[in-house]
Design a protein around this motif. Structure first.
Motif, PDB file in Angstrom:
ATOM      1  N   HIS A   4     -94.855  56.453 -43.485  1.00 61.16           N
ATOM      2  CA  HIS A   4     -95.309  55.705 -42.315  1.00 61.16           C
ATOM      3  C   HIS A   4     -96.133  56.609 -41.412  1.00 61.16           C
ATOM      4  O   HIS A   4     -95.880  57.811 -41.294  1.00 61.16           O
ATOM      5  N   ARG A   5     -97.108  55.984 -40.746  1.00 61.62           N
ATOM      6  CA  ARG A   5     -98.042  56.755 -39.925  1.00 61.62           C
ATOM      7  C   ARG A   5     -98.215  56.097 -38.563  1.00 61.62           C
ATOM      8  O   ARG A   5     -98.233  54.866 -38.458  1.00 61.62           O
ATOM      9  N   ALA A   6     -98.360  56.930 -37.537  1.00 64.47           N
ATOM     10  CA  ALA A   6     -98.590  56.438 -36.180  1.00 64.47           C
ATOM     11  C   ALA A   6     -99.751  57.197 -35.554  1.00 64.47           C
ATOM     12  O   ALA A   6    -100.049  58.328 -35.920  1.00 64.47           O
ATOM     13  N   VAL A   7    -100.385  56.561 -34.582  1.00 60.66           N
ATOM     14  CA  VAL A   7    -101.405  57.199 -33.754  1.00 60.66           C
ATOM     15  C   VAL A   7    -100.807  57.423 -32.378  1.00 60.66           C
ATOM     16  O   VAL A   7    -100.169  56.520 -31.817  1.00 60.66           O
ATOM     17  N   ALA A   8    -100.986  58.618 -31.831  1.00 61.92           N
ATOM     18  CA  ALA A   8    -100.409  58.945 -30.519  1.00 61.92           C
ATOM     19  C   ALA A   8    -101.498  59.242 -29.506  1.00 61.92           C
ATOM     20  O   ALA A   8    -102.472  59.942 -29.818  1.00 61.92           O
ATOM     21  N   LEU A   9    -101.342  58.709 -28.297  1.00 63.59           N
ATOM     22  CA  LEU A   9    -102.168  59.131 -27.179  1.00 63.59           C
ATOM     23  C   LEU A   9    -101.634  60.483 -26.721  1.00 63.59           C
ATOM     24  O   LEU A   9    -100.461  60.612 -26.365  1.00 63.59           O
ATOM     25  N   MET A  36    -111.141  61.822 -23.377  1.00 62.61           N
ATOM     26  CA  MET A  36    -111.742  62.541 -22.259  1.00 62.61           C
ATOM     27  C   MET A  36    -112.667  61.607 -21.485  1.00 62.61           C
ATOM     28  O   MET A  36    -113.126  60.585 -22.007  1.00 62.61           O
ATOM     29  N   ASN A  37    -112.923  61.964 -20.223  1.00 63.64           N
ATOM     30  CA  ASN A  37    -113.892  61.220 -19.423  1.00 63.64           C
ATOM     31  C   ASN A  37    -114.574  62.177 -18.463  1.00 63.64           C
ATOM     32  O   ASN A  37    -114.329  63.376 -18.482  1.00 63.64           O
ATOM     33  N   HIS A  38    -115.418  61.650 -17.599  1.00 66.21           N
ATOM     34  CA  HIS A  38    -116.201  62.494 -16.698  1.00 66.21           C
ATOM     35  C   HIS A  38    -115.450  62.873 -15.422  1.00 66.21           C
ATOM     36  O   HIS A  38    -116.027  63.523 -14.552  1.00 66.21           O
ATOM     37  N   PHE A  39    -114.200  62.485 -15.298  1.00 69.55           N
ATOM     38  CA  PHE A  39    -113.501  62.627 -14.016  1.00 69.55           C
ATOM     39  C   PHE A  39    -112.269  63.519 -14.116  1.00 69.55           C
ATOM     40  O   PHE A  39    -111.219  63.219 -13.554  1.00 69.55           O
ATOM     41  N   GLY A  40    -112.384  64.613 -14.831  1.00 70.72           N
ATOM     42  CA  GLY A  40    -111.299  65.583 -14.862  1.00 70.72           C
ATOM     43  C   GLY A  40    -110.471  65.554 -16.121  1.00 70.72           C
ATOM     44  O   GLY A  40    -109.711  66.485 -16.358  1.00 70.72           O
ATOM     45  N   CYS A  41    -110.578  64.495 -16.915  1.00 74.13           N
ATOM     46  CA  CYS A  41    -109.832  64.457 -18.173  1.00 74.13           C
ATOM     47  C   CYS A  41    -110.666  65.110 -19.265  1.00 74.13           C
ATOM     48  O   CYS A  41    -111.355  64.461 -20.031  1.00 74.13           O
ATOM     49  N   ASP A  42    -110.599  66.429 -19.264  1.00 77.01           N
ATOM     50  CA  ASP A  42    -111.402  67.229 -20.172  1.00 77.01           C
ATOM     51  C   ASP A  42    -110.648  68.528 -20.400  1.00 77.01           C
ATOM     52  O   ASP A  42    -110.017  69.035 -19.481  1.00 77.01           O
ATOM     53  N   VAL A  43    -110.721  69.080 -21.591  1.00 74.94           N
ATOM     54  CA  VAL A  43    -109.934  70.273 -21.880  1.00 74.94           C
ATOM     55  C   VAL A  43    -110.357  71.472 -21.045  1.00 74.94           C
ATOM     56  O   VAL A  43    -109.636  72.456 -20.958  1.00 74.94           O
ATOM     57  N   SER A  44    -111.515  71.396 -20.393  1.00 74.03           N
ATOM     58  CA  SER A  44    -111.957  72.502 -19.541  1.00 74.03           C
ATOM     59  C   SER A  44    -111.437  72.377 -18.120  1.00 74.03           C
ATOM     60  O   SER A  44    -111.630  73.270 -17.299  1.00 74.03           O
ATOM     61  N   MET A  66    -110.445  64.457 -30.864  1.00 73.46           N
ATOM     62  CA  MET A  66    -110.982  64.369 -29.521  1.00 73.46           C
ATOM     63  C   MET A  66    -111.958  63.197 -29.455  1.00 73.46           C
ATOM     64  O   MET A  66    -112.803  63.037 -30.348  1.00 73.46           O
ATOM     65  N   SER A  67    -111.863  62.400 -28.389  1.00 74.07           N
ATOM     66  CA  SER A  67    -112.752  61.249 -28.249  1.00 74.07           C
ATOM     67  C   SER A  67    -113.131  61.079 -26.780  1.00 74.07           C
ATOM     68  O   SER A  67    -112.252  61.072 -25.913  1.00 74.07           O
ATOM     69  N   HIS A  68    -114.425  60.963 -26.508  1.00 68.97           N
ATOM     70  CA  HIS A  68    -114.894  60.820 -25.127  1.00 68.97           C
ATOM     71  C   HIS A  68    -115.130  59.340 -24.819  1.00 68.97           C
ATOM     72  O   HIS A  68    -115.832  58.647 -25.550  1.00 68.97           O
ATOM     73  N   LEU A  69    -114.545  58.882 -23.713  1.00 75.80           N
ATOM     74  CA  LEU A  69    -114.695  57.480 -23.313  1.00 75.80           C
ATOM     75  C   LEU A  69    -116.046  57.208 -22.673  1.00 75.80           C
ATOM     76  O   LEU A  69    -116.454  56.055 -22.546  1.00 75.80           O
ATOM     77  N   SER A  70    -116.710  58.262 -22.216  1.00 76.68           N
ATOM     78  CA  SER A  70    -118.071  58.200 -21.724  1.00 76.68           C
ATOM     79  C   SER A  70    -118.261  57.090 -20.695  1.00 76.68           C
ATOM     80  O   SER A  70    -117.450  56.925 -19.789  1.00 76.68           O
ATOM     81  N   TRP A  71    -119.343  56.315 -20.865  1.00 75.80           N
ATOM     82  CA  TRP A  71    -119.704  55.338 -19.833  1.00 75.80           C
ATOM     83  C   TRP A  71    -118.809  54.109 -19.856  1.00 75.80           C
ATOM     84  O   TRP A  71    -118.818  53.318 -18.896  1.00 75.80           O
ATOM     85  N   LYS A  72    -118.029  53.912 -20.913  1.00 77.15           N
ATOM     86  CA  LYS A  72    -117.052  52.819 -20.905  1.00 77.15           C
ATOM     87  C   LYS A  72    -116.081  53.020 -19.748  1.00 77.15           C
ATOM     88  O   LYS A  72    -115.648  52.060 -19.104  1.00 77.15           O
ATOM     89  N   PHE A  73    -115.731  54.286 -19.516  1.00 79.57           N
ATOM     90  CA  PHE A  73    -114.773  54.565 -18.450  1.00 79.57           C
ATOM     91  C   PHE A  73    -115.403  54.350 -17.090  1.00 79.57           C
ATOM     92  O   PHE A  73    -114.760  53.830 -16.172  1.00 79.57           O
ATOM     93  N   LEU A  99    -105.833  52.450 -25.002  1.00 75.36           N
ATOM     94  CA  LEU A  99    -105.091  51.808 -26.087  1.00 75.36           C
ATOM     95  C   LEU A  99    -106.009  50.976 -26.980  1.00 75.36           C
ATOM     96  O   LEU A  99    -105.811  50.922 -28.204  1.00 75.36           O
ATOM     97  N   ARG A 100    -107.003  50.332 -26.394  1.00 74.52           N
ATOM     98  CA  ARG A 100    -107.967  49.595 -27.224  1.00 74.52           C
ATOM     99  C   ARG A 100    -108.711  50.541 -28.163  1.00 74.52           C
ATOM    100  O   ARG A 100    -108.933  50.226 -29.338  1.00 74.52           O
ATOM    101  N   GLU A 101    -109.108  51.698 -27.626  1.00 74.12           N
ATOM    102  CA  GLU A 101    -109.780  52.681 -28.460  1.00 74.12           C
ATOM    103  C   GLU A 101    -108.830  53.224 -29.528  1.00 74.12           C
ATOM    104  O   GLU A 101    -109.218  53.421 -30.684  1.00 74.12           O
ATOM    105  N   ALA A 102    -107.588  53.463 -29.138  1.00 80.18           N
ATOM    106  CA  ALA A 102    -106.591  53.961 -30.088  1.00 80.18           C
ATOM    107  C   ALA A 102    -106.280  52.929 -31.164  1.00 80.18           C
ATOM    108  O   ALA A 102    -105.987  53.281 -32.318  1.00 80.18           O
ATOM    109  N   LYS A 103    -106.357  51.661 -30.790  1.00 82.36           N
ATOM    110  CA  LYS A 103    -106.115  50.591 -31.772  1.00 82.36           C
ATOM    111  C   LYS A 103    -107.153  50.648 -32.891  1.00 82.36           C
ATOM    112  O   LYS A 103    -106.816  50.496 -34.081  1.00 82.36           O
TER     113      LYS A 103
END
Length: 347
Positions: A4-9, A36-44, A66-73, A99-103
């Motif tokens: 069995h396999r799961a995806v985790a946020l 990640m997004n442009h508002f602080g959610c970034d590994v840097s 790693m996945s960037h939400l970019s302008w969607k966010f 969660l939609r992206e993770a889906k």
């Protein structure tokens, strides 16, 4: 037999790491995704949603994408269906988007459910029982989101009902205390994890105020516009033009690196000086106003006439002799949220 396999946020923080370890312990393969997004959610960055996601992954053996939400966010920041928190944070809409992206990732990975590190009652907007129900419904994942740390306080999910997950090996953590998580970390052998932080930049009053002000004047800001919101003192000198004045050496360096080579960047000659950047539509009056603000925050602030030079941009090499700006100019132009607790701002 198929495993069995799961995806985790996965943020790299304590809660999301523990949630993954709780599922790994039950023999489930976990593929983690860090958004990640442009508002602080970034590994840097140093927000609570941006810890280095690789250290624990390497130690405990799970994959991280790693996945960037970019302008969607940015779209949900502008107009969140479920509203903002105290500032510009669209926490419920943010979780729905992730969660939609993770889906989609779950379907591509042939996984059966999603894991998150949410703890019931830990965050006032997005981790209430009613908010979690909304998030699951709106993301199209009702029954398929397992929250191992609070699972025993919530209704059983599909993987629990199907026997993929043993509910008795899950937890009943609730509220804001981290003591249960710290004890569980010791049990799992998780010895290094980040201290909790305040959240993304959108929860910070002054940053959120600057962002709202920017969107009022420019509904479609560039990546550079958003990056500059973090740096310096900001002044709106016309509807289409801002001045940004560095506050220290590190911010001067940041302005220099972020400067696009076209916008005028200036400093006072012969004295300790901030770098000062004009952004937007500039004219002669805008350049003189920016020069006066630059002089005001330099070591030459008490002089009658100050020589300011444009060191890069379309007016490179231009010298302007100005009188340093006075307090009236500062209060007139400064973009700053007035709050009682001044410790919330850098001045």
């Amino acid at each position: 037999m198929k495993r069995h396999r799961a995806v985790a946020l996965y943020s790299g923080g304590l809660d999301s790491t523990l949630a993954i370890l709780a599922v790994l312990r039950q023999g489930i393969e976990v593929k983690a995704v860090t958004f990640m997004n442009h508002f602080g959610c970034d590994v840097s960055d140093r927000s609570s949603c941006s810890k280095n996601p690789f250290a624990a992954a390497e130690k405990f053996g799970f994959e991280v994408k790693m996945s960037h939400l970019s302008w969607k966010f940015l779209d949900i920041v502008k107009s969140p269906k479920f509203g903002h928190g105290k500032n510009m944070n669209p926490c419920v809409d943010c979780r729905i988007l992730m969660l939609r992206e993770a889906k989609e990732f779950m379907e591509m990975s042939d996984a059966e459910f999603i894991v998150t590190g949410e703890v019931l009652g830990q965050r006032p907007m997005s981790q209430r029982r009613d908010s979690l129900n909304i998030i699951d419904r709106e993301s199209g994942l009702r029954g398929s989101v397992l929250r191992p740390l609070s699972a025993k306080l919530l209704k059983p999910t599909v993987p629990e009902e199907q026997g993929i997950i043993d509910r008795e090996l899950l937890y009943d953590f609730g509220g804001r205390s981290r003591k249960p998580q710290m004890a569980l970390a010791e049990e799992f052998g998780l010895t290094e994890y980040p201290a909790p932080a305040g959240g993304c930049l959108l929860t910070e009053p002054n940053y959120a105020y600057r962002l709202r002000e920017l969107l009022d004047h420019n509904p479609n800001p560039s990546y550079l516009d958003l990056q500059l919101l973090r740096i310096g003192r900001h002044f709106r000198i016309s509807p289409g033009c801002k001045v940004i004045v560095g506050r220290d050496h590190s911010e001067n360096d940041a302005l220099l690196k972020l400067s696009d080579g076209k916008s005028p960047l200036m400093r006072v000659l012969g004295h300790g000086s901030p770098l000062t950047l004009l952004v937007g539509r500039t004219d002669e009056q805008a350049i003189r106003t920016a020069a006066a603000l630059c002089a005001r925050y330099s070591d030459a602030r008490k002089l009658g006439d100050v020589d300011v030079r444009v060191i890069s941009g379309v007016s490179e090499g231009l010298h302007i002799c100005v009188i340093p700006a006075v307090d009236f100019n500062i209060e007139q132009f400064k973009i700053e949220k007035k709050v009682r607790d001044r410790s919330l701002q850098r001045t």
